[in-house]
Design a protein around this motif. Structure first.
Motif, PDB file in Angstrom:
ATOM      1  N   THR A 127      47.919  27.050  18.638  1.00 29.63           N
ATOM      2  CA  THR A 127      46.573  26.723  19.101  1.00 29.63           C
ATOM      3  C   THR A 127      45.783  28.016  19.285  1.00 29.63           C
ATOM      4  O   THR A 127      46.258  28.951  19.931  1.00 29.63           O
ATOM      5  CB  THR A 127      46.657  25.964  20.441  1.00 29.63           C
ATOM      6  OG1 THR A 127      47.516  24.835  20.277  1.00 29.63           O
ATOM      7  CG2 THR A 127      45.285  25.511  20.895  1.00 29.63           C
ATOM      8  N   ALA A 130      36.494  28.840  12.744  1.00 22.75           N
ATOM      9  CA  ALA A 130      37.598  28.197  13.457  1.00 22.75           C
ATOM     10  C   ALA A 130      37.252  28.168  14.942  1.00 22.75           C
ATOM     11  O   ALA A 130      37.088  29.216  15.571  1.00 22.75           O
ATOM     12  CB  ALA A 130      38.910  28.951  13.213  1.00 22.75           C
ATOM     13  N   GLU A 131      37.115  26.957  15.465  1.00 20.73           N
ATOM     14  CA  GLU A 131      36.730  26.783  16.873  1.00 20.73           C
ATOM     15  C   GLU A 131      37.919  27.068  17.800  1.00 20.73           C
ATOM     16  O   GLU A 131      39.067  26.859  17.418  1.00 20.73           O
ATOM     17  CB  GLU A 131      36.280  25.330  17.105  1.00 20.73           C
ATOM     18  CG  GLU A 131      35.022  24.926  16.383  1.00 20.73           C
ATOM     19  CD  GLU A 131      33.761  25.527  17.007  1.00 20.73           C
ATOM     20  OE1 GLU A 131      33.821  25.966  18.172  1.00 20.73           O
ATOM     21  OE2 GLU A 131      32.733  25.576  16.306  1.00 20.73           O
ATOM     22  N   VAL A 158      37.911  27.506   5.028  1.00 21.59           N
ATOM     23  CA  VAL A 158      37.504  27.573   6.435  1.00 21.59           C
ATOM     24  C   VAL A 158      36.516  28.721   6.605  1.00 21.59           C
ATOM     25  O   VAL A 158      36.783  29.850   6.202  1.00 21.59           O
ATOM     26  CB  VAL A 158      38.738  27.789   7.343  1.00 21.59           C
ATOM     27  CG1 VAL A 158      38.299  28.140   8.760  1.00 21.59           C
ATOM     28  CG2 VAL A 158      39.626  26.550   7.342  1.00 21.59           C
ATOM     29  N   PRO A 184      33.921  30.859  18.382  1.00 19.73           N
ATOM     30  CA  PRO A 184      34.538  30.551  17.088  1.00 19.73           C
ATOM     31  C   PRO A 184      34.814  31.822  16.267  1.00 19.73           C
ATOM     32  O   PRO A 184      34.073  32.800  16.364  1.00 19.73           O
ATOM     33  CB  PRO A 184      33.499  29.676  16.389  1.00 19.73           C
ATOM     34  CG  PRO A 184      32.222  29.914  17.102  1.00 19.73           C
ATOM     35  CD  PRO A 184      32.548  30.336  18.492  1.00 19.73           C
ATOM     36  N   THR A 232      41.474  25.029  17.957  1.00 19.87           N
ATOM     37  CA  THR A 232      41.955  24.582  16.643  1.00 19.87           C
ATOM     38  C   THR A 232      43.422  24.950  16.474  1.00 19.87           C
ATOM     39  O   THR A 232      43.880  25.951  17.016  1.00 19.87           O
ATOM     40  CB  THR A 232      41.179  25.300  15.511  1.00 19.87           C
ATOM     41  OG1 THR A 232      39.809  25.369  15.856  1.00 19.87           O
ATOM     42  CG2 THR A 232      41.340  24.588  14.169  1.00 19.87           C
ATOM     43  N   GLU A 233      44.132  24.148  15.688  1.00 17.53           N
ATOM     44  CA  GLU A 233      45.488  24.544  15.313  1.00 17.53           C
ATOM     45  C   GLU A 233      45.408  25.387  14.055  1.00 17.53           C
ATOM     46  O   GLU A 233      44.781  24.982  13.074  1.00 17.53           O
ATOM     47  CB  GLU A 233      46.357  23.307  15.083  1.00 17.53           C
ATOM     48  CG  GLU A 233      47.840  23.637  15.089  1.00 17.53           C
ATOM     49  CD  GLU A 233      48.700  22.445  14.708  1.00 17.53           C
ATOM     50  OE1 GLU A 233      49.105  21.712  15.612  1.00 17.53           O
ATOM     51  OE2 GLU A 233      48.967  22.268  13.499  1.00 17.53           O
ATOM     52  N   VAL A 234      46.014  26.561  14.090  1.00 23.56           N
ATOM     53  CA  VAL A 234      45.954  27.463  12.937  1.00 23.56           C
ATOM     54  C   VAL A 234      47.362  27.856  12.514  1.00 23.56           C
ATOM     55  O   VAL A 234      48.314  27.734  13.293  1.00 23.56           O
ATOM     56  CB  VAL A 234      45.155  28.754  13.261  1.00 23.56           C
ATOM     57  CG1 VAL A 234      43.680  28.454  13.441  1.00 23.56           C
ATOM     58  CG2 VAL A 234      45.731  29.459  14.485  1.00 23.56           C
ATOM     59  N   LEU A 255      43.405  32.096   8.128  1.00 23.01           N
ATOM     60  CA  LEU A 255      42.285  31.164   7.981  1.00 23.01           C
ATOM     61  C   LEU A 255      42.100  30.909   6.489  1.00 23.01           C
ATOM     62  O   LEU A 255      41.778  31.821   5.728  1.00 23.01           O
ATOM     63  CB  LEU A 255      41.013  31.747   8.611  1.00 23.01           C
ATOM     64  CG  LEU A 255      41.112  32.019  10.126  1.00 23.01           C
ATOM     65  CD1 LEU A 255      39.810  32.590  10.660  1.00 23.01           C
ATOM     66  CD2 LEU A 255      41.489  30.763  10.897  1.00 23.01           C
ATOM     67  N   ARG A 288      52.729  27.051  13.552  1.00 22.08           N
ATOM     68  CA  ARG A 288      51.373  26.642  13.856  1.00 22.08           C
ATOM     69  C   ARG A 288      51.117  26.894  15.331  1.00 22.08           C
ATOM     70  O   ARG A 288      52.013  26.791  16.156  1.00 22.08           O
ATOM     71  CB  ARG A 288      51.145  25.170  13.480  1.00 22.08           C
ATOM     72  CG  ARG A 288      51.354  24.941  11.973  1.00 22.08           C
ATOM     73  CD  ARG A 288      50.801  23.623  11.505  1.00 22.08           C
ATOM     74  NE  ARG A 288      49.346  23.596  11.491  1.00 22.08           N
ATOM     75  CZ  ARG A 288      48.585  24.109  10.508  1.00 22.08           C
ATOM     76  NH1 ARG A 288      49.130  24.693   9.467  1.00 22.08           N
ATOM     77  NH2 ARG A 288      47.264  24.038  10.585  1.00 22.08           N
TER      78      ARG A 288
END
Lengths: 438, 438
Positions: free
Chosen positions: B370, B426-427, B423, B376, B430-432, B419, B368
């Motif tokens: 950031t 995604a800003e 979703v 976005p 965000t944790e992705v 994503l 994961r």
């Protein structure tokens, strides 16, 4: 190669791990570049910047299967009030001379095909009746089965803006851009880009040819019968595999008996296929340490020579490094204990191989981890210790003891725990440096 | 291989990424085991547990170059009051019939040599005069130059406890222990252990032979001249490299023209050297999608057949999976856009290759991170999006846009940003989820 004689230290100097590594890396030069076919360059580093000769895509092309149209012809189109256009033909990917799209006309177009002259946008087939006279279509019928699909009329159910579903020429890369920088290591996606810009060959540093030989009259080939006092040769197998892992083309010579003349002539024979030589065993203070005996005075008159030295390290105290033969081929003489030779390979030979390849990163990745262990670890003062460990999620646990003959523990480790020269005891919970063996 | 007809979904079903992957992994079976020479088994997984036939070390042996002694003879020895012993000969590594050490006697012994009968400990040469009559020695003179070193007297400067500097038989592994468990992947240190216990060959699952072919009449071999409407074939190069990276023996067929008969006969020709077939292109809704055309009805009567489907994914929506030929060789038909084919390879073909090898871990590592980005990120609802990104130190930055033709961006990425289906935006910050391409 510099000569052993040039080294600014006396014969009794105890080398630090860093001094020895620095001596190797300042001596070993990257191999001369070679032009290789793209598939053969995988894993190698580019010698030059590679520039883009022709923009990608080379022409405006469709990103969808659909119909190439003029924007004015489909303005306001809907399912209720479709635009009805005459289909003037197909534009498939690879078509050299596409049809012309005039007012009231459309061309059936495939993904990747050049946008035909006159057309300004593409309407995906799902937003048309595909010429079948019904509602929105799910796709086109295969040209081979239904050639009539390239003729007749098509009903368009949505409008399109200029450039819709069109990939403009140069939208990926432009002619004159730098595609990849010198030093880039070529993996699948770099190879994709080089192929896409038309490079069939590329200038890289080749994989070094590394010859691995173990020494010791006690060594028997695995699978053969073992007499008393003998052991199986494992070093030549392990280090050949490790050399391959590091990126080299590795040749395993196998075990050479403890006879200085035999060793010297074996090395001379192997020089023809070696960019780097690695030996194990015979480098310590015993009366049968023939690598030391055979190589100490070899080649000094030609500016070569191998220097045998003590390192402030455990395992791996005795090490040799220098050059042999007319081309001053670099040679690393590692100790013979299996763990010592493997750890020495990771610390010294792997970086040498990767330096020969001109790779930007020659070292294994390192991280810091919390030491998980029942009691404190001991480490000799003044020597950097490398213990075998298992690393996971920020914690590292020692595997087996510090004995340099413990091959089983090594086979169950995935990391080396580094205890620096000034550390004599590491308590459970301490943060330690860890080399990840990957 | 199960058949496409067995799959419990209709032709209009939109498959999730996980359903498609599950279909592949539940269908592809590991290859039959094969007995390989140890060096050829590198990177492969053991089929069986490997047991230790003979303990390691096989006999008590010296961990140092020095003198094998009886403990009583060196009790209280010091530099001032050395123990003086008669040297009865050498014990070198590999000596089958070592000398006997009686009271008042010592044998000169080399690292790894068997402890001779009568001796109870080894004193390192540095704690003796090495038979030279002076103070502590720094080492032995080579046997070849000074054979008299194996005779005369030696002065011992330190006492030794029973077993000092002796590695007991079985202290590494014992006969009957499990050396390595089934499923272990053989790297250098596992190969070291197998060699050390005498295994010259080992039963593993072989590397699968993967045949890669791209399709498209627009494709030209890199290095050849490019006419209007043509592009260079990059997929076959990229995926061959990726297959090799995944562990396969990869064969690149290159570009096949958009002709169903040619494609069918090329696939038939290639079956003889394929454990897995990978095609790119020709799987969508166009009139020239010949992979779909050629394979939709092939082999169904024999329990094979390739199923073409839509995936809820971007890029990579159209995919084919099934079996061809008399052996029901698995085939993955990937879309033709370079980024789509590469992402599809990473998500579906790589796991299939690793499943064929019986490897315990078939997927790329994920983590994961950031999201570091100016504005976005947009993602289509209901589809799982895989964007190219650069991952470093817990942060990931998108590289290039979402266009599936953007090869240059792909070549500068080291990760895929995932994503999920639900979703749409995604800003930054965000944790992705991130797939590490390694």
């Amino acid at each position: 190669m510099s000569t052993a004689a040039n080294r600014p230290v006396g014969p009794d100097h105890v080398w630090s791990v860093d001094e020895h590594l620095e001596d190797i890396l300042s001596t070993v030069r990257p191999l001369d570049p070679i032009e290789l076919q793209l598939p053969d360059a995988q894993g190698c580093a580019l010698v030059d910047d590679v520039m883009v000769p022709v923009s990608l895509p080379p022409f405006d092309n469709s990103s969808m299967d659909g119909y190439a149209v003029r924007v004015a012809d489909v303005t306001g189109a809907s399912e209720e009030y479709p635009a009805v256009l005459d289909v003037v033909g197909d534009v498939a990917a690879g078509d050299a001379a596409p049809v012309q799209v005039g007012p009231g006309q459309a061309a059936r177009i495939m993904t990747g095909a050049p946008l035909p002259p006159g057309a300004e946008a593409v309407v995906p087939v799902e937003w048309t009746d595909a010429g079948l006279g019904g509602g929105p279509a799910s796709g086109m019928r295969a040209r081979a089965q239904a050639p009539e699909g390239a003729e007749g009329q098509v009903r368009i159910f949505r409008p399109a803006e200029t450039g819709a579903h069109v990939r403009p020429s140069g939208s990926d890369v432009r002619a004159g851009d730098r595609a990849l920088a010198a030093g880039t290591v070529l993996g699948p996606s770099q190879i994709a880009l080089l192929a896409a810009i038309g490079r069939g060959t590329v200038r890289v540093r080749p994989r070094p040819r590394v010859v691995v030989m173990s020494t010791g009259s006690e060594l028997v080939q695995p699978g053969e019968p073992l007499a008393h006092g003998q052991i199986f040769d494992s070093n030549s197998f392990a280090l050949t595999a490790a050399a391959r892992d590091a990126g080299a083309i590795a040749y395993r010579v196998g075990a050479v008996a403890d006879d200085a003349d035999v060793l010297r002539s074996t090395i001379e024979d192997q020089l023809v296929r070696a960019d780097l030589l690695v030996t194990t065993g015979g480098v310590s203070v015993g009366a049968y340490d023939v690598v030391k005996e055979a190589l100490t005075e070899v080649g000094e008159e030609e500016g070569g020579g191998v220097d045998f030295r003590k390192l402030a390290m455990q395992p791996g105290k005795p090490q040799g490094f220098g050059a042999v033969g007319p081309d001053h081929t670099p040679l690393l003489a590692l100790p013979g204990n299996p763990v010592s030779s493997y750890v020495s390979f990771e610390l010294f030979v792997r970086p040498a191989i990767r330096a020969l390849m001109g790779l930007p990163e020659v070292h294994r990745p390192r991280t810091r981890a919390t030491l998980t262990v029942d009691g404190p670890l001991r480490s000799p003062e003044g020597r950097r210790q490398f213990l075998r460990g298992n690393y996971e999620d920020g914690e590292v646990t020692p595997v087996g003891g510090s004995g340099s003959h413990l091959i089983a523990a090594l086979a169950h480790a995935n990391a080396l725990i580094v205890l620096p020269e000034d550390v004599t005891e590491a308590e459970p919970g301490t943060e330690v440096e860890v080399v990840l063996l990957g």
